[in-house]
Design an enzyme around this catalytic site. Sequence first.
Site, PDB file in Angstrom:
ATOM      1  N   ASP A 299      53.424  12.161   1.424  1.00  0.00           N
ATOM      2  CA  ASP A 299      52.653  13.402   1.365  1.00  0.00           C
ATOM      3  C   ASP A 299      52.008  13.533  -0.008  1.00  0.00           C
ATOM      4  OD1 ASP A 299      51.592  15.714   2.427  1.00  0.00           O
ATOM      5  OD2 ASP A 299      53.272  16.979   1.817  1.00  0.00           O
TER       6      ASP A 299
ATOM      7  N   TYR B 198      48.986  15.630  -2.550  1.00  0.00           N
ATOM      8  CA  TYR B 198      48.806  17.006  -3.034  1.00  0.00           C
ATOM      9  C   TYR B 198      47.347  17.138  -3.471  1.00  0.00           C
ATOM     10  CZ  TYR B 198      50.756  21.261  -5.333  1.00  0.00           C
ATOM     11  OH  TYR B 198      51.099  22.541  -5.689  1.00  0.00           O
TER      12      TYR B 198
ATOM     13  N   HIS C 131      44.759  24.665  -3.365  1.00  0.00           N
ATOM     14  CA  HIS C 131      46.167  24.959  -3.061  1.00  0.00           C
ATOM     15  C   HIS C 131      47.008  24.774  -4.329  1.00  0.00           C
ATOM     16  CE1 HIS C 131      50.022  24.903  -0.887  1.00  0.00           C
ATOM     17  NE2 HIS C 131      50.298  23.769  -1.499  1.00  0.00           N
TER      18      HIS C 131
ATOM     19  N   ARG D   2      53.122  29.843 -12.594  1.00  0.00           N
ATOM     20  CA  ARG D   2      52.714  29.698 -13.995  1.00  0.00           C
ATOM     21  C   ARG D   2      51.333  30.319 -14.169  1.00  0.00           C
ATOM     22  NH1 ARG D   2      54.195  24.855 -12.014  1.00  0.00           N
ATOM     23  NH2 ARG D   2      52.002  24.398 -11.695  1.00  0.00           N
TER      24      ARG D   2
ATOM     25  N   GLU E 142      47.073  20.406   6.805  1.00  0.00           N
ATOM     26  CA  GLU E 142      46.802  19.102   6.201  1.00  0.00           C
ATOM     27  C   GLU E 142      46.118  18.204   7.223  1.00  0.00           C
ATOM     28  OE1 GLU E 142      49.794  17.150   3.914  1.00  0.00           O
ATOM     29  OE2 GLU E 142      50.885  19.000   3.455  1.00  0.00           O
TER      30      GLU E 142
ATOM     31  N   GLN F 100      62.708  25.339  -1.116  1.00  0.00           N
ATOM     32  CA  GLN F 100      61.977  24.449  -2.026  1.00  0.00           C
ATOM     33  C   GLN F 100      62.224  24.727  -3.523  1.00  0.00           C
ATOM     34  OE1 GLN F 100      57.892  24.073  -0.826  1.00  0.00           O
ATOM     35  NE2 GLN F 100      57.358  22.669  -2.471  1.00  0.00           N
TER      36      GLN F 100
ATOM     37  N   TYR G  57      63.965  21.549  -5.747  1.00  0.00           N
ATOM     38  CA  TYR G  57      62.956  20.511  -5.986  1.00  0.00           C
ATOM     39  C   TYR G  57      62.967  19.911  -7.385  1.00  0.00           C
ATOM     40  CZ  TYR G  57      59.332  22.982  -8.712  1.00  0.00           C
ATOM     41  OH  TYR G  57      58.628  23.610  -9.682  1.00  0.00           O
TER      42      TYR G  57
ATOM     43  N   THR H  68      47.979  20.259   1.254  1.00  0.00           N
ATOM     44  CA  THR H  68      47.415  21.454   1.887  1.00  0.00           C
ATOM     45  C   THR H  68      45.967  21.639   1.467  1.00  0.00           C
ATOM     46  OG1 THR H  68      49.621  22.390   1.787  1.00  0.00           O
ATOM     47  CG2 THR H  68      47.817  23.902   2.291  1.00  0.00           C
TER      48      THR H  68
HETATM   49 MN    MN Z   1      52.549  19.050   2.242  1.00  0.00          MN
END
Ligand code: MN
Length: 439
Positions: free
Chosen positions: A138, A140, A145, A154, A212, A251, A255, A370
């Site tokens: 996967d 990014y 997103h 942040r 996605e 998550q 993570y 995403t």
């Molecule tokens: Mn994903």
Amino acid sequence: MNSLDHTHDPAAQSWVASANAADIDFPLQNLPYARARRAGTQQDWRIVVAIGDQALDLAKAASAGRWSSAIQVLLEPLARGDLNALMAQPAAARRALRQALFEALREGSPQQARLQGALIAQAELEFSLPARIGDYTDFYAGIHHAVTVGKLFRPDNPLLPNYKWVPIGYHGRASSIVVSGTPLRRPWGQRKGPNDEVPQFAPSQRLDHELELGLWVAQGNALGEPIPIERAEEHLFGLSLFNDWSARDIQPWEYQPLGPFLAKNFGSTVSPWIVCWEALAPFRCPLERAADDPRPLPYLQHTANEVAGGVDLQLEVWIHTAAQRAAGRGPTRLACSNMRHMYWTAAQLLTHHASNGCNLQPGDLLGTGTLSGPLPEQAGSLLELSQGGRQAVDLGEGESRTFLQDGDELSLRAYAERPGARRIGLGACSGLILPALAR
Ligand code: MN
């Protein structure tokens, strides 16, 4: 891979009447593959090709049709339900099969009488995953997103300093990827909120979708040998819609420092049809980059990729709640976006993945990340649409959502349309949320 030929002629019509309707996903110019059989039977799986609202059963077509010996060789594994065998073929062979199917299904084809009996209505089919997925990665690559989600955590520094230099990704899990229509069980997991003293183990309360696309790898590369950017598209078989379901409360607790784990691998849904990369040729577009963005490092840079490495593909997310279904109401559209917003092209993702010599294999699946657009209403997840769960999304008739509830059905759709080209679509990618198991 990028070139137009007679199979993109917008005027070409099929002898399958439903394929000639204006607004359908599967006209003669598309010809996506799926793995299917007649629903409710124990028939062997076979590869089928979508044409209008019908599917050409390649098990029947291989024996009933008249094909050149080269095409007959390509059809043989497809008749046995093996799409990976076609993925492993060179791009020229895959293109030759597309052209043969186009000729066979075209209006006036001498094959019509022989192939009529090989058609089955798509509504009468059940689908499996289209191919054996060896590995799933996967990425990014949706920068909007990344920025929006980054801002939630942040506000002063939303985008991490590596983002515009290196395509970010992680290795996912292939075993829990399911085909559209498979219900999804709400996962249990460990989470710790800001006010919790210790973590708890409970059903996820922040279940979300991710809009996605799935990129299917065609011919692979030998271990140790990279794929140069100028050859990367030859290694791309095609596209499906891909919903990378995510548990937003699991998550953040799990993570760090190694990345996503159980918040991601409880299920991912892929659409049954793979639209081949060749079918997207009329819809290619430039790579979108701001003027002051860094130039990609040389191994990720290629003029053709900058000029036409993107795909102008419209994306949609729909929700159909249990209350809407009970009241006989239709679904609500949650968001619209476009594949062109990818910060890294499909070719760059593939080249980067193999740049250290990692061997990709036919049937591997790469999630894009995403694909949100630049505007708030173009967000590809509820995390973004609800601003981290702070602002409920209104669905009308007194319903709203921050995250997905049991009984919600989430569907992704995609289509490409441009003046001078025949509109094509990817079909649908749907999943219904089932309640968590009692424990
Ligand atoms: Mn994903």
